[in-house]
Structure formats: C-alpha cells, structure tokens
Design an enzyme around this catalytic site. Structure first.
Site, PDB file in Angstrom:
ATOM      1  N   SER A  63       0.827  -1.210   0.000  1.00 21.13           N
ATOM      2  CA  SER A  63       0.000   0.000   0.000  1.00 21.13           C
ATOM      3  C   SER A  63       0.861   1.261   0.000  1.00 21.13           C
ATOM      4  O   SER A  63       2.009   1.250   0.456  1.00 21.13           O
ATOM      5  CB  SER A  63      -0.903   0.020   1.235  1.00 21.13           C
ATOM      6  OG  SER A  63      -1.672  -1.158   1.313  1.00 21.13           O
TER       7      SER A  63
HETATM    8  N1  SAH Z   1      -0.337  -4.940   3.931  1.00 15.90           N
HETATM    9  C1  SAH Z   1       0.436  -5.320   2.768  1.00 15.90           C
HETATM   10  C2  SAH Z   1      -0.249  -4.995   1.456  1.00 15.90           C
HETATM   11  C3  SAH Z   1      -1.414  -5.828   1.256  1.00 15.90           C
HETATM   12  S1  SAH Z   1      -2.000  -5.974  -0.381  1.00 15.90           S
HETATM   13  C4  SAH Z   1       1.826  -4.711   2.794  1.00 15.90           C
HETATM   14  O1  SAH Z   1       2.129  -3.927   3.680  1.00 15.90           O
HETATM   15  O2  SAH Z   1       2.613  -5.067   1.915  1.00 15.90           O
HETATM   16  C5  SAH Z   1      -3.320  -7.073  -0.001  1.00 15.90           C
HETATM   17  C6  SAH Z   1      -2.899  -8.490   0.254  1.00 15.90           C
HETATM   18  O3  SAH Z   1      -4.060  -9.196   0.659  1.00 15.90           O
HETATM   19  C7  SAH Z   1      -2.378  -9.216  -0.977  1.00 15.90           C
HETATM   20  O4  SAH Z   1      -1.098  -9.708  -0.717  1.00 15.90           O
HETATM   21  C8  SAH Z   1      -3.378 -10.353  -1.168  1.00 15.90           C
HETATM   22  O5  SAH Z   1      -2.791 -11.544  -1.645  1.00 15.90           O
HETATM   23  C9  SAH Z   1      -3.931 -10.516   0.230  1.00 15.90           C
HETATM   24  N2  SAH Z   1      -5.242 -11.167   0.333  1.00 15.90           N
HETATM   25  C10 SAH Z   1      -6.307 -11.050  -0.501  1.00 15.90           C
HETATM   26  N3  SAH Z   1      -7.337 -11.791  -0.062  1.00 15.90           N
HETATM   27  C11 SAH Z   1      -6.920 -12.384   1.103  1.00 15.90           C
HETATM   28  C12 SAH Z   1      -7.554 -13.268   2.022  1.00 15.90           C
HETATM   29  N4  SAH Z   1      -8.804 -13.693   1.839  1.00 15.90           N
HETATM   30  N5  SAH Z   1      -6.840 -13.688   3.102  1.00 15.90           N
HETATM   31  C13 SAH Z   1      -5.555 -13.273   3.282  1.00 15.90           C
HETATM   32  N6  SAH Z   1      -4.903 -12.438   2.436  1.00 15.90           N
HETATM   33  C14 SAH Z   1      -5.584 -11.991   1.360  1.00 15.90           C
END
Ligand code: SAH
Length: 215
Positions: A63
C-alpha cells in the site's frame, strides 16, 4: 546507501505523512524506523518511498505509505493489543503494526508472498512479535480470536460480520469497502456492545479474495 534510504524515509514521514495530517507520533516513529525498501522486490526498490502503491509480485501491491499510516492511526493502538492483519502482502504493514502493539498475526492467502513476508520480518530482526500465517482470512482467523484490532488490507464488497465477532469490546477495525474500482476506508469501533462506523478516506485496494471477499 544507508543515508540515502534514511533521507528518503525521513522525507516520506514529513511530506507524505505528517504533512497530510498523520498525527499519531507512535505511527510516525514506527514508519521512520522500519526500512520500507527491505520489503520491496529488487526491481522496484528504487521506488520504495514514492507516494503510491508498489508491485510486490503475484499481481499484488504494498500500500501507499499514507494509507498504511492512516490505517495504523485509526486503530488507536497504545502497545498492549493483539492485532490481526488480513493481507500481509510484503509484511511491511505487519512490521509497522508490530512496533505499535503487543502481537501481530498477519494472514496472507498467496503462499509465495506469505513466505517472503515472513522472511522479510525475520531478516530485519525488528518484529519478533509479528507472525505470518498462510491462508484465507476473509472471514477472520478464529483460531487466535478475539483481537483488540483488525486491519484488512484488501478491498471487500462489504464488512464480513464474522470480523466483528472476532473483535474484542472495546476494539477497532479498519477495512476498505465498496466496488472493485474504488472503496471507502471504513473505521469501525466496538464499545459497550455498540458498533459505530465512519468513513476515513476514499481508497483503492486490491480485492479481498475468499468467502468474505470477492470469492
Ligand atoms: N499490507 C500489505 C499490502 C497488502 S496488499 C503490505 O504492507 O505489503 C493485499 C494483500 O491481501 C495481498 O497480498 C493479497 O494476496 C492478500 N489477500 C487477498 N485476499 C486475502 C484473504 N482472503 N486472506 C488473506 N490475504 C488476502
């Protein structure tokens, strides 16, 4: 190179965070401390401190720094909390949250990302109170519930009620909610059995997969 990154980090905190209204000193300090560049694949590393999301592979992104800061600030952490992060991605937000709370459980659905997030956290030695678990947490992670705070880092069509069930009272939750194209960052507070929510920002996250998300 160290001073080069440190200077970029300092500028990010002043311009993108403090300059835009992030006021929680603990959040600002945590983001001044955690080396964001360490969470970004080599090919994108030069962009580590830019004011936007950065690709981290598997079609996912880390993000924008402001969004990580805003979400952490809205959780109003004071140091003793158990936090669930849904969507560990690179592990960066988990690292930031680990500086603000007692324990962070970060769940990531993409195994390759969960692995590298775990490696990033252990390599830096900053964040022994954060663990990364591989799995679908769109309906939360009941094994270790309840949590004082829940941060959802992917966009959902609506707030899955199971997440509220896994939140302590008092407790706080942030989640981007809305269509795939753009969402509202919803801040939800549970207190004395009541639920109060408001919109903190407009945002655009990658989709939350799984039963509580887009499937
Ligand atoms: N907080 C992260 C960015 C997250 S991007 C950072 O600091 O880098 C959102 C993430 O959510 C992605 O990696 C995606 O694979 C994950 N995601 C999507 N659906 C999900 C689910 N149902 N359970 C766990 N992770 C999930």
């Amino acid at each position: 190179m160290f001073s080069h990154w440190a200077e970029q980090r300092r500028r990010m905190v002043e311009r993108q965070l403090r300059g835009r209204g992030i006021r929680d000193e603990r959040v600002l300090q945590a983001m001044a401390r955690i080396p964001r560049e360490e969470f970004i694949p080599a090919a994108e590393r030069a962009s580590a401190y830019e004011d936007r999301p950065i690709p981290i592979g598997f079609g996912q992104t880390i993000s924008q720094p402001y969004m990580t800061a805003l979400m952490a600030q809205e959780l109003e952490l004071s140091g003793g909390e158990d936090v669930l992060e849904i969507g560990a991605g690179s592990g960066y937000a988990a690292a930031v949250l680990s500086q603000l709370a007692a324990r962070v459980i970060a769940v990531e659905i993409v195994p390759g990302l969960a692995e590298s997030a775990g490696e990033n956290l252990s390599r830096l030695g900053c964040c022994e109170n954060a663990v990364v678990i591989t799995g679908d947490a769109s309906l939360g992670y009941s094994e270790l519930a309840p949590y004082d705070a829940i941060s959802v880092a992917a966009g959902a069509p609506e707030l899955p009620p199971q997440l509220l069930d896994q939140l302590k009272d008092p407790g706080r939750l942030v989640i981007p909610v809305g269509p795939l194209s753009d969402q509202e960052l919803l801040v939800v507070a549970k207190r004395d059995g009541a639920i109060v929510s408001r919109t903190a920002a407009l945002c655009r996250f990658v989709p939350l997969r799984g039963g509580g998300g887009w499937g």
